[in-house]
Each structure stands twice: as structure tokens, then as C-alpha cells.
Design an enzyme around this catalytic site. Sequence first.
Site, mmCIF file in Angstrom:
data_model
loop_
_atom_site.group_PDB
_atom_site.id
_atom_site.type_symbol
_atom_site.label_atom_id
_atom_site.label_comp_id
_atom_site.label_asym_id
_atom_site.label_seq_id
_atom_site.Cartn_x
_atom_site.Cartn_y
_atom_site.Cartn_z
ATOM 1 C CG PHE A 151 -1.860 -1.228 1.194
ATOM 2 C CD1 PHE A 151 -2.971 -1.273 0.362
ATOM 3 C CD2 PHE A 151 -1.570 -2.338 1.980
ATOM 4 C CE1 PHE A 151 -3.792 -2.398 0.321
ATOM 5 C CE2 PHE A 151 -2.389 -3.457 1.942
ATOM 6 C CZ PHE A 151 -3.499 -3.496 1.118
ATOM 7 C CB CYS A 262 -1.331 2.410 -8.601
ATOM 8 S SG CYS A 262 0.391 2.078 -8.222
HETATM 9 C C1 UGA Z 1 -1.662 4.559 -4.926
HETATM 10 C C2 UGA Z 1 -2.253 4.319 -3.525
HETATM 11 O O1 UGA Z 1 -2.473 5.557 -2.864
HETATM 12 C C3 UGA Z 1 -1.344 3.448 -2.672
HETATM 13 O O2 UGA Z 1 -1.960 3.146 -1.444
HETATM 14 C C4 UGA Z 1 -1.059 2.146 -3.439
HETATM 15 O O3 UGA Z 1 -0.160 1.306 -2.727
HETATM 16 C C5 UGA Z 1 -0.439 2.477 -4.792
HETATM 17 O O4 UGA Z 1 -1.366 3.304 -5.528
HETATM 18 C C6 UGA Z 1 -0.205 1.172 -5.507
HETATM 19 O O5 UGA Z 1 -1.188 0.481 -5.806
HETATM 20 O O6 UGA Z 1 0.944 0.777 -5.664
HETATM 21 P P1 UGA Z 1 0.191 6.235 -5.933
HETATM 22 O O7 UGA Z 1 -0.261 5.758 -7.281
HETATM 23 O O8 UGA Z 1 1.640 6.293 -5.638
HETATM 24 O O9 UGA Z 1 -0.464 5.328 -4.757
HETATM 25 O O10 UGA Z 1 -0.362 7.713 -5.756
HETATM 26 P P2 UGA Z 1 -1.510 8.455 -4.935
HETATM 27 O O11 UGA Z 1 -0.895 9.314 -3.937
HETATM 28 O O12 UGA Z 1 -2.555 7.531 -4.492
HETATM 29 O O13 UGA Z 1 -2.096 9.388 -6.093
HETATM 30 C C7 UGA Z 1 -2.715 8.829 -7.258
HETATM 31 C C8 UGA Z 1 -3.307 9.921 -8.105
HETATM 32 O O14 UGA Z 1 -4.438 10.493 -7.458
HETATM 33 C C9 UGA Z 1 -2.358 11.087 -8.394
HETATM 34 O O15 UGA Z 1 -2.519 11.507 -9.717
HETATM 35 C C10 UGA Z 1 -2.809 12.157 -7.418
HETATM 36 O O16 UGA Z 1 -2.501 13.458 -7.835
HETATM 37 C C11 UGA Z 1 -4.306 11.914 -7.401
HETATM 38 N N1 UGA Z 1 -4.965 12.412 -6.165
HETATM 39 C C12 UGA Z 1 -4.689 11.866 -4.962
HETATM 40 C C13 UGA Z 1 -5.891 13.452 -6.268
HETATM 41 O O17 UGA Z 1 -6.171 13.971 -7.370
HETATM 42 N N2 UGA Z 1 -6.511 13.892 -5.138
HETATM 43 C C14 UGA Z 1 -6.260 13.344 -3.915
HETATM 44 O O18 UGA Z 1 -6.883 13.793 -2.914
HETATM 45 C C15 UGA Z 1 -5.320 12.308 -3.823
#
Ligand code: UGA
Length: 458
Positions: A151, A262
Site C-alpha cells: 500500500f 496504479c
Molecule cells: C496509490 C495508492 O495511494 C497506494 O496506497 C497504493 O499502494 C499504490 O497506488 C499502488 O497500488 O501501488 P500512488 O499511485 O503512488 O499510490 O499515488 P496516490 O498518492 O494515491 O495518487 C494517485 C493519483 O491520485 C495522483 O494523480 C494524485 O494526484 C491523485 N490524487 C490523490 C488526487 O487527485 N486527489 C487526492 O486527494 C489524492
Amino acid sequence: MQITMIGAGYVGLTTGTCLADMGHSVRCHDIDAARIVRLEQFDLPLYEPGLEEAMRLAVDAGRLSFSSRLRESVAKADAVFIAVGTPTGPDGGIDLSHMLSAARQIAPHLKRGALVVIKSTVVVGTARRVREVIARERGAFDIRVASNPEFLREGSAMRDFMEPDRIVLGADDARSRNILRAIYRPFEKAGVPMVITTTGNAELIKYSANAFLALKIGFINDVADLCEKTGGDIRDVTRGIGLDPRIGESFLSPGPGFGGSCFPKDTRAFAATGREFGAPQKLVETLIARNDQRKSALARRILKDGRLQPGSTVAVLGLAFKANTDDVREAAALTIIPALQEAGLRVVAHDPKAMQNARRHMPDLSWADCPYKACKGASAVVILTEWDEYRQLSLSRLARVLSGDVLFDYRNLFEPRAVTRLGLRYFSLGRAAAAVRQKAGVSPIDVWERRVAAPGHA
Ligand code: UGA
């Protein structure tokens, strides 16, 4: 415990390094011999805060090593983690070929009693398939395959590993369960909740978690659109709903559509699994389409509200799919920039870490090595990634170097008043377009309120 990590990519390297930090003896294996040589010199193929320092410490302590020789990597391991890529397949499902090929290759070298642990994100049923592949190679050999989804978030992976909110251990027999628990014993002792379950459930947990988080983002992006139309403010709305512990405040920041390696891939795979098993995941199917549309809609908004002449220059700040990573996979920038270029605009881009990776996708783009240089003479600025460096920009300097008067802030980094005070038109997400509102003096909600208050209104 002796642990081997198959796949020295982002998940394999961060997990392997953290397991070594916990005291295990870890060997990171990769078929790419050149990558192993670079890793031995701490030349990392990715940017992850804290990873290089932790790797150096673990190597110095003699607990972390790298190898591209499979037999040597696997033969002594008590547990062999597989952390290879699982890209999107042709039907939206995932392509398990790297996973199954890794299983086939390690099978002849596994020592008796060794546990194979699937770390990559995989669809339900994969542990069973990996078990079958190894069984075909090893016959009656005692085969154990477990599932231990990660995660970790890019950009905070080291902290996410060391301060987990839970650890999911999927095993289908007592011995496998015991090995997994032994690996994570320090966390269990420290009181971290352990979800000890079957491999199938562990696989479902991983996808459901990512799909749910992505749904939260998709939902808040739609609510942000509604705030803009009604003159609302998404910050108050998210706080007002997020303080309900059943909803929670995290993952409610509107943005230009989620990206990365992801969420886009995992939501597609989740939807494909639903179709395959006759349990359609309609919410997630809609989310996938909405997220793609959002990226294009935000590009159109720049063209419509920017009032830009063909041939004028737009500065794009932020190419990575989020801050603190150099990863541009499925980033909003990859949709928005080409749309601006197709409309006849010239784009100059900047990102503190991701320019090299972005160059591979957009080789004909102009680049600047500092955000102010990118903005110099530009008619408009578009912020796509929430880098701290951008939060700290001097808005007055930005306004001075721009030739135009418009800032599209798709990460809500600034206070609208701070921008409009400088004479810039400011378009952010989920907040009324500040300058337009100032000029007109009324917002759509003011109009509605006046209409409701008018005599004769029912
Ligand atoms: C995501 C999950 O958060 C992790 O828990 C998981 O382990 C990982 O995928 C995985 O499956 O390996 P990650 O892809 O690194 O992590 O990034 P996030 O921080 O979740 O962001 C994903 C996307 O959502 C980004 O483009 C981010 O900018 C966007 N986001 C995130 C938003 O637009 N708003 C938010 O409030 C949060």
C-alpha cells in the site's frame, strides 16, 4: 530471514530495502544485468525520497545485495517475493505474463519449504495460477504461495512501509501464514493491525482499496465542478464532509484527474475482473470514463477561458502525476499538453524531477529549467502538479514575467485573492473563477438567491 525480491523496480526496491532495514537479509534480483550494475553503484532508476540513503545503510550493514543471477538469488531464500510489473492487458485486465514467467523461472531453484510471496498488484486468483505454474515445473514439490499486497504511495513509499496502517497477509495454509507473520513480526509486536486472510481475499483487498480511493477522488472532482457552477468553495465542502470519520478528510483534493502507475491500471483491472466474474463494477466503470474526460475537459477549459491567440505560449508547471516523484505515467500532462499543442499553442514545460521521463513521451516540447523561465513571455500558466516548489513561487514575480494575465491552478495551490490582487485571472478547482467573479460582481449562486428572493417567486 533470507529474502529474495524478484524485480528491482519501484515496489521491489522500496520493499526490499525496508525489509533489509527491519533486519532481514535481502537480495534484490533483476533480469536486467545493467540495472543491477547501476544499483550496486547506487544509481537508481527512479526518484523516491529517502530510498537511496536507506539503500546505502542496508548495503553497508551487509543486509542488502543485488544480483542478476537467478539460481544464486533464489536457492537459499526462505521467502521469494515477486514484484514484477503487471501492465494493462488488451481487454483492460492485467497482463500476468511477467508474473507467470517469473514463477516459471524461479521454480527449479526454490529450496524445500520456501515461500513464494506475490507483492505485485494482481487480480484475484493469481496466487492459485502461480501455484499451478510452479507445480508444473516442480511436480510433487511442496509448494507454498502467499499474497502480501503493498500500500505504498510513490513519493512517500519509505514512510508508508515503516508506518503502515495495516498489513495484509494472504495465505492458504498455516505454515505460509507463520512465515509471513515471522517476516512482519516487528510490526505485529508494535501493534500494527494485521489482516490475516486467504490469498484470494488479499488480492481483492488490494484492488478494492485502490478502486475506493480512486472513487473518492473522482467524486470530489465532480463536486468541485458543482462548486464552480454554484459559486461554492470546495475547501469548505471537503472539510465539512471530511470531518465525518465515516468519510475522512484525506484523498479529497480535487485535481486534474488521477494518474500514475496504479489507479488508472488498477481500476481498469478491477472493472475487467467484475465483467469476467459477472459482477459488473459499474461505479468504477463510470469513474474510469469520468477521469479520462476530466483531463480533456480541463484542457478545453484552458482554451475557452484563457482567451489565447493561436501561436501564443502557455507555460505548464508540473509533468509528474503527483508531487515528489519523477513518474509521468498516465499523468494529466500527457493529455493536456498535446491538446494545447493541437489547438495551435506553444507549450513550455517545467518539472523539478520528471522532465527526463516526460521527454520520452513529448520529445518536441520546449523545456525550461526553472518555473520563472518557463513563464517568461507566456500568455498563460497552467499548474498540473502540486510540487512545494510551485507553492512557494513568488506570484508577483510570476505576474511580472508573464506577458498574459491568466493562471490555471489545477492543484489549488494559491489563495484566489493573492492571485487576483496582482491583476491575474485565476482559475482553480472547485472555487469560483475569482477575477471573473470580481468583475461581474455576482456569482451564479447570487443570481439564484436574488431570483428566489424576488417577489412572486414560489
Ligand atoms: C496509490 C495508492 O495511494 C497506494 O496506497 C497504493 O499502494 C499504490 O497506488 C499502488 O497500488 O501501488 P500512488 O499511485 O503512488 O499510490 O499515488 P496516490 O498518492 O494515491 O495518487 C494517485 C493519483 O491520485 C495522483 O494523480 C494524485 O494526484 C491523485 N490524487 C490523490 C488526487 O487527485 N486527489 C487526492 O486527494 C489524492
